[in-house]
Design an enzyme around this catalytic site. Structure first.
Site, short mmCIF file in Angstrom:
data_model
loop_
_atom_site.label_atom_id
_atom_site.label_comp_id
_atom_site.label_asym_id
_atom_site.label_seq_id
_atom_site.Cartn_x
_atom_site.Cartn_y
_atom_site.Cartn_z
CG ASP A 124 84.70 -6.76 8.14
OD1 ASP A 124 83.80 -7.56 7.80
OD2 ASP A 124 85.56 -6.31 7.34
N GLY A 173 89.85 -7.49 -1.69
CA GLY A 173 91.03 -6.89 -2.30
C GLY A 173 90.79 -6.32 -3.69
CB ALA A 228 80.66 -5.79 -2.42
P1 13P Z 1 86.55 -5.27 -0.58
O1 13P Z 1 87.96 -5.69 -0.46
O2 13P Z 1 85.99 -5.70 -1.91
O3 13P Z 1 86.35 -3.81 -0.37
O4 13P Z 1 85.70 -6.06 0.53
C1 13P Z 1 85.62 -5.58 1.84
C2 13P Z 1 85.01 -6.56 2.78
O5 13P Z 1 84.39 -7.53 2.41
C3 13P Z 1 85.19 -6.31 4.22
O6 13P Z 1 84.65 -7.33 5.00
O1 G3H Z 2 87.72 -8.14 4.86
C1 G3H Z 2 88.72 -7.47 4.90
C2 G3H Z 2 88.62 -6.01 5.08
O2 G3H Z 2 88.92 -5.37 3.86
C3 G3H Z 2 89.50 -5.54 6.21
O3 G3H Z 2 90.83 -5.57 5.83
O4 G3H Z 2 91.96 -6.83 7.69
O5 G3H Z 2 93.24 -5.27 6.18
O6 G3H Z 2 91.65 -4.36 7.87
P1 G3H Z 2 92.00 -5.52 6.98
ZN ZN Z 3 84.84 -9.25 4.18
#
Ligand code: 13P
Ligand code: G3H
Ligand code: ZN
Length: 309
Positions: A82, A181, A213
């Site tokens: 991610d 967030g 989301a």
């Molecule tokens: P949220 O913060 O809405 O759960 O989004 C997570 C996300 O997009 C991780 O890449």
């Molecule tokens: O896009 C962000 C995700 O919620 C991951 O969050 O970088 O704190 O692990 P993080």
């Molecule tokens: Zn994201």
């Protein structure tokens, strides 16, 4: 049972008018809760790992936990990076056996984003790995950096077509008003569905991805606050909007905050109600159950991916 790419999953989701959940994982209990939910719902599954998760858990632990999940559950699943913000982190994850990576060049210019994404695609594809990229910028917290609403730019549909053509990317994350967030909207929640429709028209065969989301479910926010939390004005994307997005070309819906919030709400409650308890297994078990419950709810009632494994 194996780690698979998103290719077939997204083809089915695009045709079937539903989305696959991509859930962020940082520890064993979260992985177990999510995987148990996917088993119960016979759902396709994407487990995603951020750079922060790799730093927190040490990437090798996460990789081994996900391998254990595949073996124990008998499910096919995707292991996805991610928000990879460099070629190097994408390369490392591919070497580590990830089946999907996101290269997030959204903070760069259009041309730089294309060049970097192309480089990742050229490395990933011959190795059987799929690539997600992002065009447009989400407001909120990314990589511990706060992106203000003014700096957020929504995805341009024409540019989306050019971007996909020139990069050969497998899926595209779009900015249509969501953010990362727990504080997504100051006033009323609003997403730009007209823009999403135009993007889908321009690139009808490209699976689209919705970041940021989480719904920030009011019952969990209230539970956190009832047991000592201070989460003021937390607000997420209403579930009916996510259902609408999933029916269209959004094939992957990213959820992290909702899981964090559910775990924290349950652990807070348990510790307040059981002040004599000091065995972490007792409260982590509650956290794991909360993860399973919320993920099953998402699969069944929001994403529409139950029974699609
Ligand atoms: P949220 O913060 O809405 O759960 O989004 C997570 C996300 O997009 C991780 O890449
Ligand atoms: O896009 C962000 C995700 O919620 C991951 O969050 O970088 O704190 O692990 P993080
Ligand atoms: Zn994201």
């Amino acid at each position: 049972m194996a780690l698979v790419t998103t290719k077939e999953m997204f083809e089915k989701a695009l045709k079937g008018g539903y989305a696959v959940g991509a859930f962020n994982v940082n520890n064993m209990e979260t992985i177990q809760g999510i995987v148990e939910a996917a088993k119960e719902e016979s759902s396709p599954l994407i487990l995603q790992v951020s750079a922060g998760a790799r730093r927190y858990a040490n990437s090798i632990y996460l990789k081994k936990l996900v391998e254990a999940a595949v073996e124990e559950s008998g499910l096919d699943m995707v292991l996805h990076l991610d928000h990879g913000d460099s070629f190097e982190i994408c390369r490392q994850c591919i070497e580590d056996g990830f089946t999907s990576v996101m290269y997030d060049g959204s903070k760069y210019t259009f041309e730089e984003n294309i060049a970097m994404t192309r480089e990742v695609v050229d490395y990933a594809h011959p190795r059987g790995v799929v690539v997600e990229a992002e065009l447009g910028t989400l407001a909120g917290i990314e990589d511990d950096v706060m992106v203000g609403e003014k700096e957020a730019t929504f995805t341009d549909p024409e540019k989306a077509r050019e971007f996909v053509e020139r990069t050969g990317v497998d899926s595209l994350a779009v900015a249509i008003g969501t953010s990362h967030g727990a504080y997504k909207f100051k006033g009323e929640a609003k997403l730009d569905f007209a823009r999403l429709a135009k993007i889908s028209e321009m690139i009808p065969d490209t699976p689209l991805v919705l970041h940021g989301a989480s719904s920030v479910m009011p019952e969990y926010v209230a539970q956190c606050n009832a047991y000592g939390g201070k989460l003021k004005d937390a607000k997420g994307v209403p579930e009916e909007m996510l259902r609408r997005a999933a029916e269209g070309n959004i094939c992957k819906i990213n959820i992290d905050t909702d899981i964090r919030m559910a775990v924290t709400a349950e652990v807070r409650k348990f510790l307040v109600e059981n002040p004599e308890e000091f065995d972490p297994r007792q409260y982590l078990k509650r956290g794991r159950q909360a993860v399973q419950k919320i993920v099953q709810h998402k699969m069944k009632d929001v994403l529409g991916c139950s029974g699609k494994a």
